[in-house]
Enzyme design. Structure first.
Site, short mmCIF file in Angstrom:
data_model
loop_
_atom_site.label_atom_id
_atom_site.label_comp_id
_atom_site.label_asym_id
_atom_site.label_seq_id
_atom_site.Cartn_x
_atom_site.Cartn_y
_atom_site.Cartn_z
N CYS A 136 0.83 -1.20 0.00
CA CYS A 136 0.00 0.00 0.00
C CYS A 136 0.87 1.25 0.00
CB CYS A 136 -0.94 0.01 1.20
SG CYS A 136 -0.10 0.13 2.80
N GLU B 98 -2.89 0.55 -3.97
CA GLU B 98 -2.26 -0.74 -3.70
C GLU B 98 -1.61 -1.19 -5.00
OE1 GLU B 98 -2.07 -3.85 -0.52
OE2 GLU B 98 -3.00 -1.87 -0.53
#
Length: 340
Positions: free
Chosen positions: A296, A331
């Site tokens: 992330c 992500e």
């Protein structure tokens, strides 16, 4: 989560795009509500391509979320120490300041989370004078329902997997796009032909369990014994009999793995700070055939992949997923292979 782009330079907002949230620009949670969703995706893709420009990796267009609003299944609002001279503010940090602003509802949260947030805020305000310090609250929705107790055991369904974990533990909070991300990770891990899989930073076991049908043996590795316990329970719950999960010391993550890296793939899904030099050294020494790096925080991901590239790995492709619409966060799944 760390920013992948600090501005919307180069992407002109589409005419008539108005932020959904009345607190947009004041609340620090969202940065892109003023952009059309296609523009948000293009901005994030371009930012990743800039990060990976020196690694010769192909960065694919960002995969959109089916629900650009109402997708977030977990909120953690907070409040500062109550003061008699201030109205109660239960919410999130103000953009650019260390000050909490009151947030009655969040448009990127699911309807069920917002409904429970309304109740929780009323409960906290009713006993406001009882608090002597600030606190962080939790509202989490899972397949099993909505809870505000981080100690509750919840059940989440991801594809054909049924997973149990503590409500306060880390788990991806976008159930709308998560199945597609998980399927992509499994596909990339199998693409190199490895027979065995190591799931590093395995948590409650999601990625390793999802990929397990494609491998002879899966070994999940975690430094948290409690997470290992949940991963083992989830393996039994889903009849993944070829999966084993071990609690490993951070200084010897790969020491107990009973197969060679040359016939293995490794999934790496670290916290946002990245892997760290010690882990990367161990990973390179294990020398897996394929590495699938999920992150992330593309900035630390790109940093770590540069280290792996210096050790003989090539980054073939990077696939971004918009797990956090309306925000600058993203992500990314990078696939690496060891040079022959």
């Amino acid at each position: 989560m760390t920013a992948v782009a600090e501005s919307d330079e180069g992407v002109a907002p589409s005419p008539g795009v108005a932020p959904v949230c009345p607190l947009f620009g004041t609340c620090g949670g969202c940065q892109y509500q003023h952009l059309a969703y296609d523009d948000q995706l293009a901005l994030k893709t371009d930012a990743l391509r800039g990060l990976y420009a020196g690694l010769a990796a192909v960065v694919a267009p960002c995969v959109p979320c089916p629900a650009p609003y109402g997708y977030r299944s977990k909120l953690t609002p907070h409040f500062a120490r109550p003061r008699a001279d201030r109205e109660p503010a239960i919410g999130f940090l103000q953009a650019g300041r260390r000050r909490t602003i009151d947030v009655a509802a969040c448009p990127i949260a699911t309807p069920a989370v917002n409904a429970r947030l309304t109740e929780l805020r009323a409960e906290v305000r009713a006993r406001w004078s009882d608090y002597r310090r600030g606190a962080t609250l939790l509202v989490r929705e899972a397949s099993s329902g909505v809870t505000v107790d981080p100690r509750d055991v919840v059940t989440e369904q991801v594809g054909d997997l049924s997973l149990r974990f503590l409500a306060g533990d880390f788990f991806q909070n976008n159930p709308f796009l998560l199945p597609r991300l998980v399927a992509h990770v499994a596909q990339e891990a199998t693409a190199g032909g490895a027979r065995h899989l190591v799931d590093a930073y395995c948590g409650s076991g999601l990625l390793g369990l999802a990929a397990a049908p494609h491998f002879e043996r899966v070994l999940g590795v975690e430094v948290s014994p409690s997470a290992v316990s949940w991963a083992r329970e989830n393996a039994a719950r889903n009849a993944r009999t070829n999966c084993e999960f071990i609690a490993a010391d951070a200084s010897a993550v790969f020491a107990g793995i009973p197969f060679a890296g040359a016939d293995a793939a490794v999934i790496v899904d670290p916290p946002r700070k990245g892997c760290g030099d010690a882990f990367l050294a161990q990973l390179c020494a294990f020398a897996p055939r394929t590495i699938v790096y999920v992150s992330c925080n593309p900035e630390t991901q790109a940093r770590d992949i540069a280290t792996l590239a210096a050790a003989g790995y090539s980054c073939l492709r990077v696939q971004p997923f918009d797990m956090f619409p309306q925000t600058r966060h993203i992500e990314a799944v990078a696939t690496l292979t060891r040079a022959a």
